[in-house]
Design a protein around this motif. Structure first.
Motif, PDB file in Angstrom:
ATOM      1  N   GLU A 103      -6.131   2.091   3.294  1.00 40.72           N
ATOM      2  CA  GLU A 103      -7.410   2.716   3.000  1.00 40.72           C
ATOM      3  C   GLU A 103      -8.433   1.633   2.714  1.00 40.72           C
TER       4      GLU A 103
ATOM      5  N   GLN B  33      -7.020   7.688  10.682  1.00 43.55           N
ATOM      6  CA  GLN B  33      -7.751   8.055   9.482  1.00 43.55           C
ATOM      7  C   GLN B  33      -9.067   8.728   9.855  1.00 43.55           C
ATOM      8  N   LEU B  45     -12.827   7.468   2.805  1.00 41.74           N
ATOM      9  CA  LEU B  45     -11.631   8.010   3.437  1.00 41.74           C
ATOM     10  C   LEU B  45     -11.410   9.465   3.032  1.00 41.74           C
ATOM     11  N   THR B  48      -5.342  10.412   5.950  1.00 41.00           N
ATOM     12  CA  THR B  48      -4.582   9.619   6.913  1.00 41.00           C
ATOM     13  C   THR B  48      -3.486  10.515   7.477  1.00 41.00           C
TER      14      THR B  48
END
Lengths: 115, 112
Positions: A103, B33, B45, B48
């Motif tokens: 991330e 993602q 984000l 995922t």
């Protein structure tokens, strides 16, 4: 607390000048990145550092020079600015440099305008 | 060279409507993602996905990874003005040398 911070938020300068953008992350991450987002919103990676070591260097003019004094900081210096350098520059960080669940945490961006 | 396509490029809808945006490629991904970028901010984000056929839900957002891991979709139910933003897909491919390659995004506007 800001996770990834960039300064300045806005930068307006003349063609031919040299300027720097600073980035700091307080997440304890090992990897930091610089991205460029053009006027069409296309986000493209420029550089990546892992533990102060350069691991990604895309096809970027050598007028752009990243510097990582420590793991928490990644600065971007641009020499001889050109009109085409106008864009939003994003700094990002991640815990690890790759992997399936990597991330990335992005800063708020620096809008560079070259006149 | 991996070709990554997001569609539609622009989408403007009314509050309460449903929508789906797509991310397609001819390459097989190890994972993918989805990020959302709100105006004046950096991308954040959302999810995922890793396994072919995987479905993940995040409140009114449903993400699906294609069975062959070459494509993904994002479905939003009852869109709200707060969903407005640029939705970016970012696949990870084996041997990509740590790079996260972003699609060109879908710019969504939800009107009140």
């Amino acid at each position: 607390d800001t996770a990834v911070s960039q300064t300045p938020k806005y930068l307006v300068t003349q063609m031919g000048n040299d300027k720097s953008i600073k980035c700091e992350q307080n997440l304890g991450h090992d990897t930091m990145y610089w991205y460029k987002q053009d006027s069409k919103k296309f986000l493209k990676i420029m550089f990546s550092y892992n533990n102060k070591e350069l691991i990604i260097n895309e096809t970027v003019p050598n007028r752009f020079s990243p510097k990582s004094p420590d793991k928490a900081h990644l600065n971007l210096h641009i020499n001889s600015l050109e009109l085409g350098d106008s864009a939003v520059y994003f700094c990002a960080s991640s815990q690890v440099p790759g992997g399936l669940y990597n991330e990335q945490f992005f800063g708020p961006g620096t809008r560079l305008t070259v006149l | 060279t991996q070709l990554l396509e997001q569609s539609p490029q622009f989408l403007s809808i009314q509050e309460g409507e449903n929508l789906t945006v797509y991310c397609n490629s001819s390459s097989v991904f190890s994972s993918l993602q989805w990020y959302r970028q709100e105006p004046g901010e950096g991308p954040v984000l959302l999810v995922t996905v890793v396994t072919g056929g995987e479905v993940k839900k995040l409140k009114r957002l449903t993400f699906q990874f294609g069975d062959a891991r070459k494509d993904s979709s994002l479905h939003i139910t009852a869109a709200q003005p707060g969903d407005t933003g640029l939705y970016l897909c970012a696949p990870h491919t084996r041997g990509s040398n740590y790079k996260l390659t972003f699609g060109k995004g879908t710019l969504l506007t939800v009107n009140p």
